[in-house]
Design a protein around this motif. Structure first.
Motif, PDB file in Angstrom:
ATOM      1  N   PHE A 164      -5.386  56.205  93.496  1.00 14.33           N
ATOM      2  CA  PHE A 164      -4.835  56.364  92.437  1.00 14.33           C
ATOM      3  C   PHE A 164      -3.932  57.313  91.971  1.00 14.33           C
ATOM      4  CE2 PHE A 164      -9.072  57.470  93.910  1.00 14.33           C
ATOM      5  CZ  PHE A 164      -8.979  59.134  93.501  1.00 14.33           C
ATOM      6  N   ALA A 165      -3.489  58.243  93.216  1.00 12.68           N
ATOM      7  CA  ALA A 165      -2.663  59.289  93.080  1.00 12.68           C
ATOM      8  C   ALA A 165      -0.631  58.682  92.657  1.00 12.68           C
ATOM      9  CB  ALA A 165      -2.652  59.780  94.339  1.00 12.68           C
ATOM     10  N   LEU A 166      -0.740  58.668  91.243  1.00 11.00           N
ATOM     11  CA  LEU A 166       0.254  57.935  90.592  1.00 11.00           C
ATOM     12  C   LEU A 166       0.894  58.182  89.577  1.00 11.00           C
ATOM     13  CD1 LEU A 166       0.215  54.273  92.154  1.00 11.00           C
ATOM     14  CD2 LEU A 166       2.495  56.226  92.679  1.00 11.00           C
ATOM     15  N   PRO A 167       1.897  58.755  89.230  1.00 13.40           N
ATOM     16  CA  PRO A 167       2.114  59.255  88.010  1.00 13.40           C
ATOM     17  C   PRO A 167       2.062  57.813  87.044  1.00 13.40           C
ATOM     18  CG  PRO A 167       3.721  59.148  89.397  1.00 13.40           C
ATOM     19  CD  PRO A 167       2.870  58.214  89.516  1.00 13.40           C
ATOM     20  N   PHE A 197       8.278  58.636  66.270  1.00 14.44           N
ATOM     21  CA  PHE A 197       9.569  59.203  67.109  1.00 14.44           C
ATOM     22  C   PHE A 197       9.904  57.379  67.653  1.00 14.44           C
ATOM     23  CE2 PHE A 197       9.517  58.833  71.978  1.00 14.44           C
ATOM     24  CZ  PHE A 197      10.513  60.197  72.364  1.00 14.44           C
ATOM     25  N   GLU A 198      11.584  57.762  67.900  1.00 15.47           N
ATOM     26  CA  GLU A 198      12.142  56.453  68.384  1.00 15.47           C
ATOM     27  C   GLU A 198      13.326  56.690  69.354  1.00 15.47           C
ATOM     28  OE1 GLU A 198      15.105  56.493  64.682  1.00 15.47           O
ATOM     29  OE2 GLU A 198      13.629  55.548  63.720  1.00 15.47           O
ATOM     30  N   GLY A 199      12.290  57.508  70.771  1.00 16.55           N
ATOM     31  CA  GLY A 199      12.736  58.093  72.154  1.00 16.55           C
ATOM     32  C   GLY A 199      12.181  57.198  72.642  1.00 16.55           C
ATOM     33  N   SER A 200      12.558  57.879  73.835  1.00 15.65           N
ATOM     34  CA  SER A 200      11.134  57.028  75.594  1.00 15.65           C
ATOM     35  C   SER A 200      11.175  58.437  76.444  1.00 15.65           C
ATOM     36  CB  SER A 200      12.333  55.448  76.085  1.00 15.65           C
ATOM     37  OG  SER A 200      14.215  56.579  76.755  1.00 15.65           O
ATOM     38  N   GLY A 201       9.742  57.917  77.308  1.00 18.09           N
ATOM     39  CA  GLY A 201       9.714  58.627  78.158  1.00 18.09           C
ATOM     40  C   GLY A 201       9.902  57.907  79.722  1.00 18.09           C
ATOM     41  N   THR A 202      10.156  58.866  80.863  1.00 18.74           N
ATOM     42  CA  THR A 202       9.716  58.842  82.381  1.00 18.74           C
ATOM     43  C   THR A 202       9.415  59.800  82.918  1.00 18.74           C
ATOM     44  OG1 THR A 202      11.759  60.763  82.689  1.00 18.74           O
ATOM     45  CG2 THR A 202      12.019  57.929  82.034  1.00 18.74           C
ATOM     46  N   ASP A 203       8.300  59.138  83.408  1.00 26.44           N
ATOM     47  CA  ASP A 203       6.622  59.703  84.457  1.00 26.44           C
ATOM     48  C   ASP A 203       7.913  60.668  85.813  1.00 26.44           C
ATOM     49  OD1 ASP A 203       7.822  58.088  86.755  1.00 26.44           O
ATOM     50  OD2 ASP A 203       5.447  57.033  86.048  1.00 26.44           O
ATOM     51  N   ALA A 204       6.935  61.315  86.744  1.00 27.58           N
ATOM     52  CA  ALA A 204       7.507  61.436  88.000  1.00 27.58           C
ATOM     53  C   ALA A 204       8.033  60.976  88.857  1.00 27.58           C
ATOM     54  CB  ALA A 204       6.218  62.429  88.332  1.00 27.58           C
ATOM     55  N   LEU A 205       7.944  59.775  88.547  1.00 32.43           N
ATOM     56  CA  LEU A 205       8.981  58.367  89.633  1.00 32.43           C
ATOM     57  C   LEU A 205       9.985  58.427  89.311  1.00 32.43           C
ATOM     58  CD1 LEU A 205       5.877  57.043  90.995  1.00 32.43           C
ATOM     59  CD2 LEU A 205       7.370  58.935  92.349  1.00 32.43           C
ATOM     60  N   GLY A 206      10.231  58.871  87.093  1.00 36.74           N
ATOM     61  CA  GLY A 206      11.614  58.087  87.361  1.00 36.74           C
ATOM     62  C   GLY A 206      10.955  56.096  86.046  1.00 36.74           C
ATOM     63  N   VAL A 258      -3.595  64.343  79.546  1.00 37.20           N
ATOM     64  CA  VAL A 258      -3.554  65.184  81.568  1.00 37.20           C
ATOM     65  C   VAL A 258      -2.801  63.814  82.447  1.00 37.20           C
ATOM     66  CG1 VAL A 258      -3.817  66.917  83.151  1.00 37.20           C
ATOM     67  CG2 VAL A 258      -4.751  66.568  80.013  1.00 37.20           C
ATOM     68  N   ASP A 259      -2.159  63.669  82.678  1.00 33.75           N
ATOM     69  CA  ASP A 259      -1.722  63.174  83.855  1.00 33.75           C
ATOM     70  C   ASP A 259      -2.011  63.514  85.062  1.00 33.75           C
ATOM     71  OD1 ASP A 259      -0.697  61.117  85.540  1.00 33.75           O
ATOM     72  OD2 ASP A 259       0.860  61.440  84.715  1.00 33.75           O
ATOM     73  N   PHE A 260      -3.768  63.429  85.747  1.00 33.41           N
ATOM     74  CA  PHE A 260      -3.852  63.414  87.048  1.00 33.41           C
ATOM     75  C   PHE A 260      -3.463  63.028  88.019  1.00 33.41           C
ATOM     76  CE2 PHE A 260      -7.475  65.369  83.809  1.00 33.41           C
ATOM     77  CZ  PHE A 260      -7.818  66.680  84.859  1.00 33.41           C
ATOM     78  N   GLY A 261      -2.866  61.738  87.958  1.00 36.03           N
ATOM     79  CA  GLY A 261      -2.366  61.063  88.226  1.00 36.03           C
ATOM     80  C   GLY A 261      -0.725  61.382  89.439  1.00 36.03           C
TER      81      GLY A 261
END
Length: 446
Positions: free
Chosen positions: A208-211, A85-94, A191-194
């Motif tokens: 601990f309720a954070l992405p 993989f040569e891309g990137s990603g973001t979580d629910a907060l960007g 699984v992202d439980f945060g």
């Protein structure tokens, strides 16, 4: 504390949606064409009508009448698959997803096949073959940035085929076959439980309720058996021209197995505080329906001289049978559904064969293979794209009774990319990847 049903559904969506999305393979979707080293050497051009290849038990049973006596053939293809993989990603907060590129997701996988054909004096021929028409294994680093989409994928589908053929005339033969198939699937993801806790106002105040703050894990295992059929026609209008048409049916499986969850202790405490949510993410039984596609192939071979021949192959794979995957759980969790919306694909190849001398025959071929996926539904489990095949091979005639075949193929996908969002996380970007296939086989006639 009450957690609404919509939150429960989103939790399951993040945890298991895509659990049966299959690993990258070397043919359309998760198909494996590698049941013949002789066929591999010409990019499967003419596969099903080429003389002396016992894989016709599966590829076109009608051609079995062109054999004499008893023929036994063992094939081994080794797939060296590279995907990074040569891309990137973001979580629910960007924010950027933590972790690396997943490492080398591909693996070195052996694909064996074994076939036997016996021709009777009355024009009847019978054959049997063990082959692996679908599946592969890939594995990313457990802490990579796409861990919420894919971790490990291990898919094995093995077929046992029994075929029979009959000469209708001197220029035409027909064949049919029955297929017993076994599917075994193991897939996992983080699984992202945060993010799950952050998405609910009732649990958002938790520290601990954070992405990405509380990762868990989900693994699904399942297996089943299925039955299918195949049929073929072999036409020989002249001594130099051979034509073949073959069809292999869909096979339905009802995969049954287990879902295993790893949940952080403090997250489990939150869920256990309510009798409804306490039932979520508990180990238990699970199942999903799967249909492997049908295949229609039209092939041709023309021997210009006693030494030189050219071959062609066109095949359509009915991937539209895979519209969605619905995971059903034995416990309280609601069904999870992922749309695939795959389309039917075409495979086309052209090859040539040259008899160098009494001991050696050389061959080569090129092919174009379409992907059933689209950017809207493509995931890191299957960063698939249209691909080109480049193949070479040779047959060494050891004696009048024994041949040994060698083959090499390089596959290059065209710009595979993913751009997908699930459970608040997004991953996007290209993959660098290719595959090298090596094959050796031996055939003995008596």
């Amino acid at each position: 504390m009450a957690i609404p049903h919509t939150f429960r559904a989103s939790a399951l969506a993040l945890g298991v949606l895509g659990a049966l999305a299959f690993a990258p393979a070397q043919a359309s979707g998760f198909q494996l064409k590698e049941n013949s080293v002789k066929g591999l050497g010409s990019a499967f051009a003419g596969s099903g009508v080429n003389p002396g290849d016992a894989s016709v038990v599966v590829n076109n049973p009608a051609t079995m009448t062109q054999f004499e006596g008893t023929t036994v053939q063992a094939d081994l293809s080794v797939i060296d698959l590279s995907y990074r993989f040569e891309g990137s990603g973001t979580d629910a907060l960007g924010r950027p997803l933590t972790g690396g590129d997943g490492g080398e997701a591909g693996d070195v996988t052996p694909i064996p096949a074994f076939s036997v054909i016996h021709k009777l004096d009355n024009g009847l021929a019978f054959g049997a073959m063990v082959s692996a028409p679908f599946g592969l294994k890939t594995e990313y680093d457990h802490d990579w940035q796409g861990r919420y989409f894919a971790d490990t994928s291990d898919v094995k589908i093995v077929n046992l085929t029994f075929s029979a053929a009959l000469d209708v005339t001197d220029r035409m033969s027909v064949g049919i076959g029955a297929v017993y198939s076994k599917a075994d699937v193991t897939l996992s993801k983080a699984v992202d439980f945060g993010t799950l806790l952050f998405s609910n106002p009732a649990t958002r105040p938790l520290p601990f309720a954070l992405p990405q703050a509380r990762d868990g894990h989900a693994e699904i295992e399942g297996d089943d058996t299925g039955f299918g059929w195949l049929a073929g026609v072999n036409l020989r209008p002249t001594d130099r021209l051979s034509l073949g048409v073959s069809y292999q049916s869909e096979i339905d499986y009802e995969l049954r197995g287990t879902a295993e969850w790893t949940v952080p202790g403090d997250v489990r405490t939150v869920f256990n505080s309510n009798p409804i949510t306490a039932q979520l993410f508990q180990d238990g039984g699970a199942g999903a329906k799967l249909t492997t596609p049908s295949t229609l192939a039209v092939v041709a071979r023309y021997d210009f001289t006693d030494r030189f021949a050219m071959m062609a192959n066109w095949a359509e794979t009915g991937w539209s049978s895979l519209r969605e995957v619905r995971v059903e759980f034995d416990r309280a969790d609601p069904d999870s559904v992922e749309p695939f919306e795959w389309k039917d694909t075409a495979f086309a190849s052209l090859g040539a064969e040259y008899k160098l001398n009494d001991a050696w025959t050389l061959r080569g071929g090129v092919a174009h293979d379409e992907t059933p996926t689209s950017i809207e539904h493509r995931t890191p489990r299957l960063p698939d794209a249209n691909r080109n095949w480049y193949s070479i091979g040779a047959t060494w005639k050891v004696s009048d009774a024994m041949d040994v075949d060698f083959a090499f193929t390089h596959l290059k996908p065209k710009d595979p990319k993913v751009d997908i969002t699930s459970g608040g996380s997004t991953i996007t970007g290209p993959y660098a990847g290719d595959a090298n296939l090596f094959g050796v086989s031996a055939q003995y006639r008596f």
